[in-house]
Design a protein around this motif. Structure first.
Motif, PDB file in Angstrom:
ATOM      1  N   PHE A 232     -17.405  13.370 -44.464  1.00 20.54           N
ATOM      2  CA  PHE A 232     -18.824  13.159 -44.434  1.00 20.54           C
ATOM      3  C   PHE A 232     -19.843  13.830 -45.395  1.00 20.54           C
ATOM      4  O   PHE A 232     -20.464  13.320 -46.187  1.00 20.54           O
ATOM      5  N   LEU A 236     -21.504  11.223 -47.702  1.00 18.10           N
ATOM      6  CA  LEU A 236     -23.058  11.200 -47.609  1.00 18.10           C
ATOM      7  C   LEU A 236     -23.727  11.495 -49.188  1.00 18.10           C
ATOM      8  O   LEU A 236     -24.663  10.855 -49.460  1.00 18.10           O
ATOM      9  N   VAL A 240     -26.686   9.033 -50.345  1.00 21.26           N
ATOM     10  CA  VAL A 240     -27.802   9.383 -49.979  1.00 21.26           C
ATOM     11  C   VAL A 240     -28.872   9.155 -50.576  1.00 21.26           C
ATOM     12  O   VAL A 240     -30.268   9.150 -50.137  1.00 21.26           O
ATOM     13  N   VAL A 246     -27.895   4.933 -45.812  1.00 22.71           N
ATOM     14  CA  VAL A 246     -27.846   5.888 -44.935  1.00 22.71           C
ATOM     15  C   VAL A 246     -28.185   5.617 -43.400  1.00 22.71           C
ATOM     16  O   VAL A 246     -27.464   6.034 -42.938  1.00 22.71           O
ATOM     17  N   THR A 250     -25.450   5.785 -40.618  1.00 24.73           N
ATOM     18  CA  THR A 250     -25.588   6.587 -39.412  1.00 24.73           C
ATOM     19  C   THR A 250     -25.301   5.689 -38.095  1.00 24.73           C
ATOM     20  O   THR A 250     -24.791   6.098 -37.172  1.00 24.73           O
ATOM     21  N   LEU A 279     -21.607  14.082 -38.133  1.00 22.55           N
ATOM     22  CA  LEU A 279     -22.801  13.790 -39.038  1.00 22.55           C
ATOM     23  C   LEU A 279     -23.628  15.137 -39.349  1.00 22.55           C
ATOM     24  O   LEU A 279     -24.424  15.042 -40.227  1.00 22.55           O
ATOM     25  N   TYR A 284     -28.211  17.166 -44.976  1.00 22.02           N
ATOM     26  CA  TYR A 284     -28.450  15.671 -44.825  1.00 22.02           C
ATOM     27  C   TYR A 284     -28.896  15.418 -43.235  1.00 22.02           C
ATOM     28  O   TYR A 284     -29.421  14.402 -42.793  1.00 22.02           O
ATOM     29  N   ILE A 288     -31.479  12.680 -41.634  1.00 21.74           N
ATOM     30  CA  ILE A 288     -31.040  11.777 -40.673  1.00 21.74           C
ATOM     31  C   ILE A 288     -31.408  11.386 -39.430  1.00 21.74           C
ATOM     32  O   ILE A 288     -31.883  10.323 -38.818  1.00 21.74           O
TER      33      ILE A 288
END
Length: 621
Positions: A232, A236, A240, A246, A250, A279, A284, A288
């Protein structure tokens, strides 16, 4: 879903009815009517929850009991106008999964290492003692052995949903008592999964069954860690820039892990938590998590509403005494067991009491467990109703206990003097280095809060050679300061003894970087009481609160957004007056300052090995 079907006989019947009535052969008009009824029921839950939550806010009460009450009013024991109870219950399960998903995403597992001993061994001791007490109580009240075993298991587990939500809302997950609570809850969630596996065949509990469940759990956790470390982070980076993508990725990961966990025999909530861990890639993860929170909160409302829908008052007269007895056992007995267990593992009264308050309730997983038992014919519908009402009572009490934890702590603290003598296991690190140095604390400064603003103040005080003491409730920050030989205390300024230990009677200045109005008001009051000559510099977020603090006697109040505006004004004035050569001078200083702060922030997330590598790269530039 199997879990939903087994939770309650009415729920199972509603699910079957829904499956049998809405299918591909149903006329389009009937399908449209069914869709409208689904939206109608969801809308009713949200509408009633909103109205009761607004009333709770006006009355300054917790909102979770209001959500539960909305379900009771709409359910069969109230107005009986919900037609798709099963759907509401099913959707509420998504709320649990999303809650644990965001917790897993924001959680730094390395921070739980310092509470690993109590989270593993302590939780096991607590559950054995609680289950033993529950079994004895149930047997005394006349329940048979199987029913007594179920009731013992029901009271052993605490609500992950309610505790994490309330502590998160109050920003207390990072406190020591918060971390201990989360560690114990995670251990309980693993054990409840084992318990549910055994329920299917009480006569065939073997080492092979236990081993298989543990193998599946370790396998899922291992997959989450591998994805977090190797997959990840790079993935990501590619997506991103597209915020919508994103968000979709998720949710896909969350539901994928939930489906895999369910296939392996675990709850979808466990899958959601593991998805969050996979994640949890800095930086990030916080962005998220913030995107998912609104969706999570919506389904969370449905969860608490579903608890209210499940309440049944049939044969209530026969259950009144058992419910009262078990409610007292959960709220008082379980509190004592957890608090004393925490003290045995080396934690002081304040941490032990708070941990006990947070965990003195019945878990939502207990309702699932008793639903499994009902579906297998092990327990009667009366046990299901009793478990539901007990969960509602304990969850409601916990809502108030967490809201008023400081007041409760103050009242019961004198009765817990004995627990400090129960310290058997030493903690991993010291939470204070003041002991033995009290005589040196004269004419010093007390700094409350060691985060961004607090660190800047600490740096300035160090540079000037000023004697000072730091108070903070984040054990990681306290550990770093203690290791650096800086006078520091773990605790909350609302706790009277913390200020005493910091030498408030001999301090000349108290600086608080904590923007909570209640804490600042307490700080002013106790500073006036213990040392009227000491000056106070406080922090708040609004002009209105700043004026209130001045009226209470604050020496000076910092409003960060106003201070920031004044600082920008000062920069512009210097440029216009040509006191600084160029704008580049200010820009250069500001970039260095921000980079230093960014590096300090990263210290809280990255592992030491990666930090060293990152630092070498920065130094090379």
């Amino acid at each position: 879903m199997r879990i939903v079907q087994l939770r309650d006989v009415k729920t199972a019947a509603a699910v079957n009815k829904l499956k049998n009535t809405k299918n591909i052969y149903m006329p389009a008009a009937q399908n449209n009517i069914m869709d409208l009824l689904i939206l109608y029921d969801i809308g009713l839950v949200v509408l009633f929850s909103t109205m009761l939550a607004l009333l709770a806010k006006i009355l300054k009460q917790p909102v979770i009991p209001a959500y539960i009450l909305s379900g009771i009013l709409l359910g069969p024991q109230g107005l009986a106008i919900i037609t798709n109870e099963a759907l509401i219950v099913a959707l509420s399960e998504i709320g649990i999964a999303l809650l644990l998903f965001t917790v897993g995403m924001e959680m730094d597992i390395t921070k739980l290492k310092n509470v690993g001993k109590i989270a593993s061994f302590g939780s096991l001791i607590q559950m054995i003692l609680t289950a033993g007490g529950g079994f004895i109580l149930a047997t005394y009240l006349g329940f048979n052995n199987i029913e007594s075993m179920y009731l013992a298991l029901i009271v052993s587990f605490s609500s992950t949903m309610i505790v994490i939500k309330l502590l998160s809302d109050r920003e207390q997950l990072d406190t020591l008592s918060g971390r201990i609570s989360v560690g114990i809850l995670l251990a309980q969630d693993v054990i409840v999964v084992l318990a549910m596996s055994f329920m299917y065949n009480l006569t065939n509990v073997s080492a092979s069954v236990i081993g298989l469940v543990l193998f599946k759990a370790i396998g899922l956790f291992g997959i989450a860690i591998i994805l977090n470390k190797f997959v990840f982070p790079q993935f990501l980076k590619l997506v991103v820039k597209d915020k919508e993508l994103v968000f979709l990725v998720t949710l896909s990961v969350c539901f994928l892990f939930s489906a895999i966990a369910y296939t392996f025999g675990f709850s979808i909530a466990v899958g959601g938590f593991l998805a969050g861990i996979s994640l949890a890639v800095f930086p990030y993860n916080h962005d998220i998590a913030n995107r998912v929170k609104s969706l999570r909160d919506f389904f969370t409302i449905l969860f608490f509403g579903s608890l209210g829908l499940a309440v049944s008052f049939s044969n209530l007269s026969l259950l009144v005494m058992p419910i009262i007895a078990f409610a007292v056992f959960v709220i008082v007995g379980k509190f004592l067991i957890i608090s004393i267990t925490s003290s045995v593992f080396g934690y002081k009264r304040r941490v032990s009491i708070f941990t006990g308050l947070y965990l003195s309730n019945v878990s939502e997983f207990s309702l699932i467990l008793v639903g499994v038992g009902y579906g297998l014919g092990h327990v009667s519908s009366e046990i299901v109703s009793m478990a539901t009402i007990l969960a509602l009572l304990s969850i409601t009490v916990t809502s108030y206990a967490i809201k008023y934890d400081e007041r409760i702590h103050k009242v019961i603290l004198p009765f817990f003097a004995f627990v400090d003598k129960l310290n058997i296991f030493k903690q991993n690190y010291k939470l204070s280095n003041i002991e033995g140095s009290e005589n040196k604390l004269k004419n010093h400064v007390i700094v409350v809060g060691a985060h961004t603003m607090g660190r800047t103040i600490i740096d300035r005080l160090k540079a000037s050679g000023t004697l000072f003491v730091v108070i903070d409730y984040n054990p990681e920050l306290v550990k770093k300061l203690v290791d650096a030989n800086q006078y520091c205390i773990y605790g909350d300024v609302a706790h009277f003894d913390v200020l005493e230990d910091a030498g408030i009677r001999h301090a000349r200045l108290v600086i608080s970087t904590i923007p909570r109005m209640e804490d600042n008001a307490i700080l002013i009051e106790r500073t006036k009481m213990l040392n009227p000559d000491a000056k106070t510099i406080l922090t708040t977020t609004t002009i209105d609160e700043a004026l209130k603090l001045y009226s209470l006697g604050a020496g000076f109040v910092i409003v960060p957004k106003l201070v920031g505006a004044e600082r920008v004004g000062g920069f512009l004035k210097n440029i216009f007056d040509k006191k600084d050569k160029t704008l580049e001078t200010i820009r250069g200083h500001e970039i260095k300052y921000l980079k230093r702060k960014e590096e300090e922030k990263e210290l809280e997330f990255y592992e030491p090995e990666y930090l060293q590598e990152l630092k070498e790269k920065i130094d090379a530039k």
